[in-house]
Design an enzyme around this catalytic site. Structure first.
Site, mmCIF file in Angstrom:
data_model
loop_
_atom_site.group_PDB
_atom_site.id
_atom_site.type_symbol
_atom_site.label_atom_id
_atom_site.label_comp_id
_atom_site.label_asym_id
_atom_site.label_seq_id
_atom_site.Cartn_x
_atom_site.Cartn_y
_atom_site.Cartn_z
ATOM 1 N N LYS A 1 0.831 -1.194 0.000
ATOM 2 C CA LYS A 1 0.000 0.000 0.000
ATOM 3 C C LYS A 1 0.876 1.257 0.000
ATOM 4 O O LYS A 1 1.979 1.254 0.552
ATOM 5 C CB LYS A 1 -0.867 0.052 1.260
ATOM 6 C CG LYS A 1 -1.900 -1.033 1.410
ATOM 7 C CD LYS A 1 -2.604 -0.893 2.760
ATOM 8 C CE LYS A 1 -3.635 -1.974 2.991
ATOM 9 N NZ LYS A 1 -4.830 -1.812 2.151
ATOM 10 N N ARG B 1 -10.011 -11.832 2.651
ATOM 11 C CA ARG B 1 -10.930 -12.881 2.193
ATOM 12 C C ARG B 1 -10.268 -14.253 2.213
ATOM 13 O O ARG B 1 -10.950 -15.269 2.307
ATOM 14 C CB ARG B 1 -11.461 -12.532 0.798
ATOM 15 C CG ARG B 1 -10.433 -12.521 -0.305
ATOM 16 C CD ARG B 1 -10.921 -11.744 -1.514
ATOM 17 N NE ARG B 1 -10.980 -10.320 -1.223
ATOM 18 C CZ ARG B 1 -11.486 -9.411 -2.056
ATOM 19 N NH1 ARG B 1 -11.977 -9.782 -3.231
ATOM 20 N NH2 ARG B 1 -11.509 -8.138 -1.730
#
Length: 464
Positions: free
Chosen positions: A243, A317
């Protein structure tokens, strides 16, 4: 330092015995009609008090001492029900009670309790705060329980990653379980591979603290099997798809799903609900080292489905998938997962309105009703079947990051659905777990989202 420190917090509530000062919660219309204490009314008019939302006017008695406080509810009193959280920061120290208000005393007390929250672990505490008497006709236990649970979720999210890595999250998990005499088991490190949790291991293996799956059991055998699963990514660098720094600043909150299911579990256990409770938290740090999982890798899940890694920043996830598969092996009657899963959910609905996904129509209706009843905003989003094609991968069963960027929260929910057994009553909550600016009942920082509505639904269906 224990992150499970809300038990030791000074209570924002005063005992019913003892002297207290009154709060007159009034609208401008109330002042014009004069429907409250005449002395306070005269003072309000003399001071030009307009009852703007959230404003406080301290009122003296004839001897110049504090006699009470007026609290503004706006033009006609049609304000946010939790505006009274402002009182916890605006009143001077002392014990207070609600003398007059068009809003119920229970709601005022709940708002006050949530608004009294402070995160002061790393700085000198502020001066002594005011306390409020919970009205006699309110459920004091429910209010105290809810305020404590919200405080727990906020504490866990607000604690920085250097003090809230997988080790500390496990300690908080064990502390919660110990307080309610629940059983805990933990699978960690390479045991995750041998025991069939390859994606939890892959996501967390690059970090200094080993990945782990935390499991808690409590309740009544034979009652509803209720399983809560919370994403516990204690810090998310994004992995090798790192990020930018601006996106990494708040990534201590990426374990917000874990914090919220722990807070919900606390409410359930404290209330003694008639459920067979199981809580699962995959606790990892998505870090970078020579052993980090890579873009282009293909991972085999606990369920046997293969997942092509198209972005290492879509890691939540992955850990949830193994945990959901494990949850379904015991055929729960109700399965709830909570996760700070996608930025797409924030783009769609903003920070204050978490989406939830379910195919259980009765559950969806109950959640919508509870959301309004307890002022815990939620919005149902669709598990839109045509988008399932976007979750397919080129060389594996599934991709963890569909191309194109459209409908990101929906495709993430559809990905998770592939790991939930058919016919399971399941709901997925894509929460933000953060308040980006101060509100009367919620200071900037970590937040509990959805748990009050969930508790309302569960407690009505399965009371103590």
């Amino acid at each position: 330092m224990s992150p499970y420190n809300h038990i030791d917090r000074p209570s924002p509530f005063a005992p019913m015995s003892g002297e207290t000062l009154p709060v007159w919660a009034v609208s401008r219309a109330d002042i014009e009609r004069g429907h409250f204490d005449k002395t306070a009314l005269a003072w309000a008019k003399a001071a030009g008090f307009q009852a703007a939302e959230g404003t406080v006017l301290l009122a003296p008695n004839r001897h110049g001492k504090l006699a009470g406080a007026l609290f503004g509810l706006g033009e006609d009193g049609e304000c946010h029900p939790f505006l009274a959280g402002q009182l916890a920061r605006a009143l001077p120290k002392g014990d207070w009670h609600i003398e007059t208000s068009p809003i119920s005393g229970a709601v005022m007390a709940m708002a006050f309790g949530m608004g009294a929250y402070r995160f002061e672990t790393y700085r000198k505490p502020v001066a002594e705060s005011p306390r409020l008497v919970i009205p006699a006709d309110a459920d004091a236990g429910a209010i105290r329980r809810t305020v404590a649970a919200v405080g727990l979720a906020r504490d866990l999210v607000n604690t920085p990653a250097n003090d809230m890595g997988p080790d500390a999250l496990e300690a908080a998990f064990r502390g919660l379980a110990g307080h309610y005499k629940a059983e805990v088991s933990v699978m960690a490190g390479d045991d995750l591979i041998s025991k069939g949790f390859p994606m939890i291991h892959a996501v967390g293996r690059a970090a200094d603290q080993p990945p782990r799956l935390l499991e808690m059991r409590w309740g009544k055998p034979g009652a509803l099997k209720l399983t809560l699963v919370g994403k516990g990514v204690c810090f998310d660098t994004g992995g090798l798809d790192i990020k930018p720094s601006s996106s990494m600043l708040n990534m201590k909150k990426d374990m917000g799903g874990a914090a919220n299911v722990m807070a919900l579990a606390m409410m359930i256990m404290d209330a003694g609900l008639s459920v067979d409770l199981r809580v699962l938290v995959p606790a990892v740090e998505n870090s970078i080292s020579a052993s980090a999982f890579r873009p282009g890798d293909v991972l085999t899940s606990r369920k046997g489905l293969t997942v092509q890694i198209d972005n290492t920043d879509a890691e939540g996830r992955l850990v949830l998938a193994d945990a959901l598969t494990y949850a379904c092996e015991e055929e729960p009657g109700l399965l709830i997962d909570m996760a700070t899963l996608t930025g797409a959910a924030r783009v769609a609905l903003g920070p204050d309105l978490p989406p939830f996904y379910t195919d259980d129509e009765a559950l969806a209706g109950a959640l919508a009703t509870a959301s309004t009843d307890v002022v815990d905003p939620l919005w149902r989003m669709p598990l839109y079947k045509p988008y399932e094609a976007d979750v397919k991968a080129r060389i594996a069963d599934l991709t963890n990051a569909p191309a194109g960027g459209f409908a990101g929260s929906i495709t993430a929910a559809l990905f998770l659905k592939r790991f939930v057994a058919p016919e399971t009553s399941w709901a997925h909550f894509d929460i933000f777990a953060w308040t980006p600016k101060d509100k009367p009942h919620a200071p900037l920082g970590g937040e509990a989202q959805g748990i009050r509505a969930l508790f309302d639904v569960i407690s009505k269906r399965h009371p103590a």
